[in-house]
Design an enzyme around this catalytic site. Structure first.
Site, PDB file in Angstrom:
ATOM      1  N   ALA A 199       1.326  -3.473   3.674  1.00 29.68           N
ATOM      2  CA  ALA A 199       0.394  -2.353   3.757  1.00 29.68           C
ATOM      3  C   ALA A 199      -0.343  -2.290   5.100  1.00 29.68           C
ATOM      4  O   ALA A 199      -0.798  -1.229   5.504  1.00 29.68           O
ATOM      5  CB  ALA A 199      -0.600  -2.401   2.608  1.00 29.68           C
ATOM      6  N   THR A 200      -0.454  -3.423   5.782  1.00 31.40           N
ATOM      7  CA  THR A 200      -1.062  -3.374   7.117  1.00 31.40           C
ATOM      8  C   THR A 200      -0.226  -2.452   7.997  1.00 31.40           C
ATOM      9  O   THR A 200      -0.745  -1.551   8.657  1.00 31.40           O
ATOM     10  CB  THR A 200      -1.138  -4.791   7.720  1.00 31.40           C
ATOM     11  OG1 THR A 200      -1.997  -5.581   6.890  1.00 31.40           O
ATOM     12  CG2 THR A 200      -1.671  -4.771   9.141  1.00 31.40           C
TER      13      THR A 200
ATOM     14  N   GLN B  56      -4.771  -1.694  -3.865  1.00 31.55           N
ATOM     15  CA  GLN B  56      -5.395  -2.314  -5.043  1.00 31.55           C
ATOM     16  C   GLN B  56      -5.298  -1.410  -6.267  1.00 31.55           C
ATOM     17  O   GLN B  56      -5.377  -1.889  -7.401  1.00 31.55           O
ATOM     18  CB  GLN B  56      -6.868  -2.636  -4.753  1.00 31.55           C
ATOM     19  CG  GLN B  56      -7.095  -3.632  -3.635  1.00 31.55           C
ATOM     20  CD  GLN B  56      -6.676  -5.050  -3.987  1.00 31.55           C
ATOM     21  OE1 GLN B  56      -6.453  -5.403  -5.141  1.00 31.55           O
ATOM     22  NE2 GLN B  56      -6.549  -5.888  -2.977  1.00 31.55           N
TER      23      GLN B  56
ATOM     24  N   CYS C 178     -15.423 -15.927   6.801  1.00 30.78           N
ATOM     25  CA  CYS C 178     -15.526 -16.994   7.798  1.00 30.78           C
ATOM     26  C   CYS C 178     -14.815 -16.555   9.054  1.00 30.78           C
ATOM     27  O   CYS C 178     -13.661 -16.887   9.287  1.00 30.78           O
ATOM     28  CB  CYS C 178     -14.882 -18.276   7.288  1.00 30.78           C
ATOM     29  SG  CYS C 178     -15.680 -18.961   5.854  1.00 30.78           S
TER      30      CYS C 178
ATOM     31  N   HIS D  19       3.037  -7.577  -2.599  1.00 33.35           N
ATOM     32  CA  HIS D  19       2.427  -8.848  -3.008  1.00 33.35           C
ATOM     33  C   HIS D  19       1.109  -8.705  -3.766  1.00 33.35           C
ATOM     34  O   HIS D  19       0.551  -9.712  -4.228  1.00 33.35           O
ATOM     35  CB  HIS D  19       2.296  -9.809  -1.813  1.00 33.35           C
ATOM     36  CG  HIS D  19       1.165  -9.554  -0.881  1.00 33.35           C
ATOM     37  ND1 HIS D  19      -0.022 -10.249  -0.951  1.00 33.35           N
ATOM     38  CD2 HIS D  19       1.034  -8.706   0.160  1.00 33.35           C
ATOM     39  CE1 HIS D  19      -0.818  -9.831   0.030  1.00 33.35           C
ATOM     40  NE2 HIS D  19      -0.206  -8.888   0.698  1.00 33.35           N
TER      41      HIS D  19
ATOM     42  N   THR E 171      16.453  -3.587  10.245  1.00 34.67           N
ATOM     43  CA  THR E 171      17.253  -3.933   9.072  1.00 34.67           C
ATOM     44  C   THR E 171      16.345  -4.155   7.873  1.00 34.67           C
ATOM     45  O   THR E 171      15.336  -4.852   7.974  1.00 34.67           O
ATOM     46  CB  THR E 171      18.070  -5.219   9.365  1.00 34.67           C
ATOM     47  OG1 THR E 171      18.896  -4.958  10.490  1.00 34.67           O
ATOM     48  CG2 THR E 171      18.919  -5.619   8.169  1.00 34.67           C
TER      49      THR E 171
HETATM   50  C1  LIG Z   1      -4.015  -6.641   0.963  1.00 38.75           C
HETATM   51  C2  LIG Z   1      -4.460  -5.309   1.409  1.00 38.75           C
HETATM   52  C3  LIG Z   1      -3.895  -4.693   2.538  1.00 38.75           C
HETATM   53  C4  LIG Z   1      -2.902  -5.382   3.426  1.00 38.75           C
HETATM   54  O1  LIG Z   1      -1.645  -5.481   2.846  1.00 38.75           O
HETATM   55  P1  LIG Z   1      -0.569  -6.496   3.454  1.00 38.75           P
HETATM   56  O2  LIG Z   1       0.697  -6.131   2.735  1.00 38.75           O
HETATM   57  O3  LIG Z   1      -1.053  -7.855   3.130  1.00 38.75           O
HETATM   58  O4  LIG Z   1      -0.468  -6.231   4.908  1.00 38.75           O
HETATM   59  C5  LIG Z   1      -4.322  -3.422   2.865  1.00 38.75           C
HETATM   60  N1  LIG Z   1      -5.240  -2.789   2.134  1.00 38.75           N
HETATM   61  C6  LIG Z   1      -5.807  -3.338   1.048  1.00 38.75           C
HETATM   62  C7  LIG Z   1      -6.819  -2.577   0.272  1.00 38.75           C
HETATM   63  C8  LIG Z   1      -5.438  -4.625   0.658  1.00 38.75           C
HETATM   64  O5  LIG Z   1      -6.028  -5.170  -0.414  1.00 38.75           O
END
Ligand SMILES: *Cc1c(COP(=O)(O)O)cnc(C)c1O
Length: 404
Positions: A73-74, A181, A328, A203, A242
Site C-alpha cells: 500500500a505504500t 485497514q 520511537c 499483509h 514481473t
Molecule cells: C500498513 C499501512 C500502509 C502501508 O502498507 P504496506 O503494504 O505495508 O506498504 C498504508 N496505509 C495504512 C493505513 C496502513 O495501515
C-alpha cells in the site's frame, strides 16, 4: 496459550494457513512468468493472477480490469497521489488530504510540495474524522485530487468516505482513499460509492507482505496515472515489473476469505474488543478512549492510561505484543502525530496503547490481556507521585515545578 499474545493486527497479520496453502505451488511447481505468452508455464501463472484479480476486485466492488498490482500500500498510495498529480498538472496543481493520513500519503504529499504542488492538509475533529464540508470549502478550480484515509491505523476511526466521494464526483475532482485497514472489516463498494482510486495491501488481511493493489477506475471517469516504474508496460502500463505470482495468489485467497468471513468475524472480534475496553474502564480510573466510540474499526482499541508512561507499560507487560502512542523516531520519543492531530495533549499521548485484535485472537487471550493491563497500570500508578497527587485532589496544572 502461546506467549507473547499478538495484539498488533493493525501493524500486520499472520498469513492465514489457507492462504499459505494456496501460495505454495507457485514458488516451485507452477513457477512461470505471468507475462510469458508463449507457453503453458506462463499461461498457468497468468490464469492464477487473473483469478486473484477477480477475488480482490470482488472484495471492493470493482471490475478485475481495474486492479493494478503493486509491492504494497505504500507504493499504491505513492502511485495514486503522485501519479494523478503529475498526469493532471495541466488542469491544476492543488491536492487535498488530512493531517492524520498514513505516512505513505503524507510523505508523498510533502515531496509533491517540493515540486511546486500545493497541498491542503485538513484538520480532523476530536475523533479523527474529516468534515466533508471542510473538503468542499478547501476545493479550488485547481484541485485535482482529494485523498482521505478510510480507517485510521492508529485510532481506528472511520471517515465518512461515501459523502466525501459523492462530493468529489459533484465537483469533478478525483477521489482516492487509503483503505488498508478498512478492507475486510467494513463493506467497500468502489463503483456505487463513486471512489476513483483505492489502496489495499495483502499483509493487513492475512495475506503475505510485499504485495498490494491500487484500484484505478476505468470509466465515469477513466482515471489516468503517470507511472514511476517503467519497463515492460505490465499492469496497463501503470506499474511495470514481473508480477509476484505467489504473493498475488495469496492476496487473492486472503481477499476471498476476508469477504467470506467479514460479517461473523466482525461480530466476534468486536465483542472481544468491547470486553477489553469495558473491563479496563470498570477496573481503572483516568482512562481515555482515543478515536470514535462507534464509528471505528471493530478490531481496534486505543487507550490513554493517564499517569502511566506507554513505554513503561509495554515493558511491564511483555506477554502482550501491543503498540504505543509514541513513535520511537531515531533519537527522540515523539508522541504520535495522529493523537496530536485529534487534540490529545503530549502528556496523554505518551500514555497511549493500541490494541489490535484479529482472526486468531481468543477469549482466553483477551481475559489474560485485561488482567495483565489492569495489574500493570495499577502497579505503575502506585509508584507515581503524580498519580498520588491527583488522588489527593491536587490540580497538577496549578503546580509550579521548581526549575533546576
Ligand atoms: C500498513 C499501512 C500502509 C502501508 O502498507 P504496506 O503494504 O505495508 O506498504 C498504508 N496505509 C495504512 C493505513 C496502513 O495501515
Amino acid at each position: 496459550m502461546k506467549f507473547p499474545i499478538y495484539l498488533d493486527y493493525q501493524a500486520t497479520t499472520p498469513v492465514d494457513p489457507e492462504v499459505l496453502k494456496s501460495m505454495l505451488p507457485y514458488f516451485s511447481d507452477v513457477f512461470g512468468n505471468a507475462a510469458s505468452r508463449n507457453h503453458e508455464f506462463g499461461w498457468t501463472a497468468e490464469s492464477a493472477v487473473e483469478l486473484a484479480r477477480k477475488q480482490i476486485a470482488k472484495l471492493i466492488g470493482a471490475s478485475e480490469r481495474e486492479i493494478i498490482f503493486t509491492s504494497g500500500a505504500t507504493e499504491s498510495n505513492n502511485l495514486a497521489i503522485a501519479g494523478v498529480a503529475e498526469m493532471y498538472q495541466e488542469k491544476g496543481k492543488h491536492l487535498i488530504t488530512t493531517s492524520i493520513e498514513h505516512k505513505a500519503v503524507l510523505d508523498t504529499c510533502h515531496s509533491l510540495e517540493k515540486k511546486g504542488f500545493e497541498i491542503t492538509f485538513l484538520p480532523v475533529n476530536h475523533y479523527g474524522q474529516v468534515d466533508p464540508e471542510a473538503v468542499r470549502r478547501a476545493m479550488t478550480p485547481q484541485t485535482v485530487l482529494v485523498s482521505t484515509i478510510w480507517a485510521n491505523n492508529e485510532i481506528g476511526t472511520l471517515n465518512p468516505i461515501h459523502e466525501i466521494a459523492q462530493l468529489c464526483k459533484e465537483k469533478n475532482v478525483l477521489f482516492h482513499t487509503d483503505a488498508v485497514q478498512a478492507a475486510g472489516k467494513v463493506p467497500i463498494q468502489v463503483e456505487s460509492m463513486g471512489i476513483d482510486l483505492l489502496s489495499i495491501t495483502a499483509h493487513k488481511i492475512y495475506g503475505p507482505k510485499g504485495v498490494g493493489a491500487l484500484y484505478v477506475r476505468r470509466k465515469n471517469p477513466r482515471v489516468r496515472l503517470s507511472p514511476f516504474i517503467h519497463g515492460g508496460g505490465h499492469e496497463r502500463g501503470m506499474r511495470s515489473g514481473t508480477l509476484n505470482v505467489p504473493g498475488i495468489v495469496g492476496f487473492g485467497k486472503a481477499a476471498e476469505l476476508a469477504q467470506k468471513l467479514m460479517s461473523e468475524e466482525t461480530v466476534r472480534i468486536k465483542k472481544l474488543r468491547d470486553q477489553l475496553w469495558n473491563g479496563i474502564q470498570s477496573q481503572l480510573d483516568e482512562v481515555y478512549l482515543n478515536g470514535h466510540p462507534i464509528e471505528r474499526l471493530p478490531n481496534n482499541l486505543n487507550v490513554s492510561f493517564a499517569y502511566v508512561e506507554g513505554e513503561s507499560l509495554m515493558m511491564g507487560m511483555k506477554e502482550l505484543a501491543v503498540s504505543s502512542g509514541s513513535a520511537c523516531t531515531s533519537a527522540s520519543l515523539e508522541p504520535s502525530y495522529v493523537l496530536k492531530g485529534i487534540g490529545v495533549g503530549d502528556d496523554l499521548a505518551h500514555t497511549s496503547i493500541r490494541f489490535g485484535l484479529g482472526r486468531f485472537t481468543t477469549q482466553e487471550e483477551i481475559d489474560f490481556a485485561l488482567q495483565k493491563v489492569v495489574e500493570t497500570v495499577k502497579k505503575l500508578r502506585d509508584l507515581s507521585p503524580l498519580y498520588e497527587m491527583h488522588k489527593e485532589g491536587i490540580d497538577l496544572k496549578s503546580v509550579s515545578w521548581a526549575a533546576h
